[in-house]
Design an enzyme around this catalytic site. Structure first.
Site, PDB file in Angstrom:
ATOM      1  N   ASP A   8       0.862  -1.167   0.000  1.00  0.00           N
ATOM      2  CA  ASP A   8       0.000   0.000   0.000  1.00  0.00           C
ATOM      3  C   ASP A   8       0.906   1.226   0.000  1.00  0.00           C
ATOM      4  OD1 ASP A   8      -2.388   1.606   0.415  1.00  0.00           O
ATOM      5  OD2 ASP A   8      -1.698   1.816   2.477  1.00  0.00           O
ATOM      6  N   ASP A  10      -0.202   5.178   0.957  1.00  0.00           N
ATOM      7  CA  ASP A  10      -0.481   6.075   2.083  1.00  0.00           C
ATOM      8  C   ASP A  10      -0.446   5.324   3.401  1.00  0.00           C
ATOM      9  OD1 ASP A  10      -1.212   8.873   1.211  1.00  0.00           O
ATOM     10  OD2 ASP A  10      -2.527   7.737  -0.114  1.00  0.00           O
TER      11      ASP A  10
END
Length: 221
Positions: A8, A10
């Site tokens: 991922d 953020d």
């Protein structure tokens, strides 16, 4: 052997939740609305813009949702000219490159944000594969983005690790059948474990993570 690392963006590669919260608070305050950190954590963090706009503005049109999302992302980028990689990340990326382990970013962020964040960390050339939700039929928490990441890397779920910091992200990766490592940058460890994380760490320097990587690198299936 370990074939793939899927990240991922953020809150995982870099801790950005506070910046996203600030950007949204600034814009919403212009409309006389207050967004608390607790509300952000519960209903916004880790979600695609389409989902968070439906939550924030259920009465507004899709065009109005897109306009707000565009303003929010532009504000976020203005607030983040430089970003710091999560502790231990560079070591992990270098290890993967030396070992020939495939890497991909799998994010609910729009393409412009993904490019901005990777460049702001000096990692723009590290990832050949960056999968973004707006270019796929379904976003996290659906497993499709992670399944697409595995396909890009020609890797099997049982031979991969995913790294996530949000409940929707952990849900997506774990439902794709990938051993999911939660990073407790934006959510409590218990919340990540309940969503399907099999290990929760503070950052990429955790010895338990490196022991797992070593174990998966030497085990054949």
């Amino acid at each position: 052997m370990l074939e793939a690392l899927l990240f991922d963006l953020d809150g995982t590669l870099t801790d950005t939740d506070k910046l996203h919260l600030l950007a949204m608070q600034q814009l919403l305050l212009e409309e006389g609305r207050v967004l608390t950190e607790a509300e952000f954590d519960a209903h916004v963090s880790g979600r695609a813009n389409a989902d968070l706009c439906r939550y924030l503005f259920p009465e507004r049109s899709l065009a109005e949702h897109q306009a707000f999302a565009d303003r929010k992302e532009a504000r976020f980028r203005a607030l983040s000219p430089t970003l710091q990689p999560t502790a231990g990340l560079i070591r992990l990326l270098e290890h993967a490159e030396q070992a020939g382990i495939g890497m991909a970013v799998v994010t609910n962020a729009p393409r412009a944000n993904a490019v901005h964040m990777l460049n702001a960390m000096g990692l723009g050339e590290r990832f050949k594969h960056v999968l973004v939700a707006e270019e796929l039929p379904r976003a996290k928490p659906d497993p499709l983005p992670y399944l697409a990441g595995l396909e890009c890397l020609q890797a099997r779920a049982s031979h991969a690790l995913a790294f996530e910091d949000s409940v929707p992200g952990v849900t997506a990766a774990s439902q794709a059948g990938i051993f999911t490592v939660g990073l407790s940058t934006s959510q409590a460890p218990d919340a990540l474990l309940a969503a399907g994380a099999q290990l929760v760490v503070a950052d990429f320097e955790d010895p338990r993570l490196w022991a797992l990587i070593e174990q998966m690198s030497r085990v054949t299936f």
